[in-house]
Each structure stands twice: as structure tokens, then as C-alpha cells.
Design an enzyme around this catalytic site. Structure first.
Site, PDB file in Angstrom:
ATOM      1  N   ILE A 128       1.155  -1.255  -0.530  1.00 31.51           N
ATOM      2  CA  ILE A 128       0.044  -0.274  -0.047  1.00 31.51           C
ATOM      3  C   ILE A 128       0.479   0.841  -0.046  1.00 31.51           C
ATOM      4  O   ILE A 128       1.402   1.479   0.916  1.00 31.51           O
ATOM      5  CB  ILE A 128      -1.278  -0.070   1.068  1.00 31.51           C
ATOM      6  N   PRO A 129       1.187   1.953  -1.323  1.00 24.57           N
ATOM      7  CA  PRO A 129       1.831   2.637  -1.256  1.00 24.57           C
ATOM      8  C   PRO A 129       1.710   3.886  -0.817  1.00 24.57           C
ATOM      9  O   PRO A 129       1.748   4.918  -1.668  1.00 24.57           O
ATOM     10  CB  PRO A 129       1.950   2.658  -2.962  1.00 24.57           C
ATOM     11  N   CYS A 130       2.311   3.986   0.228  1.00 20.85           N
ATOM     12  CA  CYS A 130       1.665   5.315   1.008  1.00 20.85           C
ATOM     13  C   CYS A 130       2.797   6.475   0.971  1.00 20.85           C
ATOM     14  O   CYS A 130       2.622   7.580   1.001  1.00 20.85           O
ATOM     15  CB  CYS A 130       1.591   5.095   2.475  1.00 20.85           C
ATOM     16  N   HIS A 131       3.881   5.936   0.459  1.00 21.36           N
ATOM     17  CA  HIS A 131       5.487   6.508  -0.474  1.00 21.36           C
ATOM     18  C   HIS A 131       5.049   7.993  -1.433  1.00 21.36           C
ATOM     19  O   HIS A 131       5.540   8.449  -0.855  1.00 21.36           O
ATOM     20  CB  HIS A 131       6.098   6.125   0.101  1.00 21.36           C
ATOM     21  N   ARG A 132       3.848   7.444  -1.476  1.00 19.72           N
ATOM     22  CA  ARG A 132       3.439   7.977  -2.916  1.00 19.72           C
ATOM     23  C   ARG A 132       2.912   9.306  -2.791  1.00 19.72           C
ATOM     24  O   ARG A 132       2.460  10.162  -3.731  1.00 19.72           O
ATOM     25  CB  ARG A 132       2.607   7.337  -3.994  1.00 19.72           C
TER      26      ARG A 132
END
Length: 173
Positions: free
Chosen positions: A135-139
């Protein structure tokens, strides 16, 4: 990818975890009977603190270290077991719509999740993400384009964005 949503972190279960290297630093991945339930970077906090985070998220679980457990987190497509509120699940699903190498602001993400006025609550849900990278929360970045915070450290967030940007550039050639 199969996503199993759950609001109950207190089911008694075994969770196997292992540490492994990635192009962006050492990570831990944890699996329960339903699938991957936790993934995070080690560098900012250290192994012990990351395991404390895991045990706070699953207070009734029995944690079992499996030194042979390996997970290619960047290519993982197995089942996810996501424990959280319906609101968080909605935000996490919206996060999964952001393509590799792309970024959105918190307000853009709130709109994507159908809750344009809940920017702060959306940011909180982003920070509670249990499976980093998948789940790409870094984006998610600040509206001014700056990187902003990241549960696993700003350095890890920058590394992930650079790694994905480099992959995206290679694929375009």
C-alpha cells in the site's frame, strides 16, 4: 491481489515474521493465516521497535520468528490481511490506485477516497498503513511538493520514490 479486510486485531493467531534486505533497506514482513499483515522498514527504529509496532497492532497474536522467511515486497501479489476501520480501508484502497513513480498530495488522496474535506483524517489513515510498499503510502507528498513525513523515516520514503522513479524511467526506454 486478494485483500481481506478486518476490523479485529484481537483474534488469537500465530504471526510468522522475517527480516530481509531490499533495494531500499532491511524490511520485516509478517504473515498470519490470511496473508501478509505487516511490512515495514527497520532502519529508522531498529528491529526491536519494529516488532513492538507489530505486537501493538496485533496484541493477541503469538509472534514467531522464521529466519528462512523471505518476501519480495516489491513484487508481492499474494493475499493481504488489512486490519483497520472501514475509513482506513477506503483510504488504503485509494492509495493502491497511485501508480509507481507517481505522487499525489494528501488533499488529492482525500478526493480520490471520496472524502475531500477529511484531509487530516486521511493523513492519519496513511500513517497507519500496515503494509508499507504494497500500500504505497510513500507516494503521498505535501501540497507544495515536498516529501513530508513517513512512518518509516523520510530517508526510506526518498529512497522508495527514487527507486520507483528509476524503474519507471527504465521501463520507458
Amino acid at each position: 491481489m486478494e485483500i481481506i479486510e478486518s476490523g479485529d486485531a484481537c483474534a488469537v493467531c500465530n504471526i510468522e515474521y522475517g527480516f530481509f534486505p531490499t533495494p531500499c533497506g532491511e524490511m520485516v514482513a509478517a504473515f498470519d493465516a490470511c496473508g501478509l499483515c505487516f511490512a515495514g522498514f527497520v532502519a529508522k527504529y531498529g528491529r526491536e521497535a519494529v516488532l513492538d509496532d507489530l505486537s501493538r497492532r496485533f496484541p493477541c497474536a503469538h509472534l514467531v520468528c522464521n529466519d528462512s522467511l523471505r518476501c519480495d515486497i516489491f513484487a508481492y501479489d499474494g493475499p493481504l490481511h488489512l486490519v483497520g476501520t472501514p475509513f482506513r480501508h477506503r483510504v488504503w484502497r485509494a492509495l493502491m490506485e497511485i501508480g509507481a513513480g507517481e505522487t499525489v498530495s494528501y488533499s488529492q488522496l482525500a478526493r480520490m477516497a471520496g472524502m475531500p474535506r477529511a484531509v487530516r483524517a486521511v493523513a492519519s489513515a496513511v500513517g497507519a498503513n500496515p503494509v508499507s510498499v504494497i500500500i504505497p503510502c510513500h507516494r503521498v507528498v505535501r501540497s507544495d511538493g515536498s516529501v513530508g513525513e513517513y512512518h518509516w523515516g523520510v530517508s526510506a520514503k526518498r529512497q522508495l520514490l527514487e527507486y520507483e522513479g528509476a524503474l519507471r524511467r527504465r521501463l520507458r526506454r
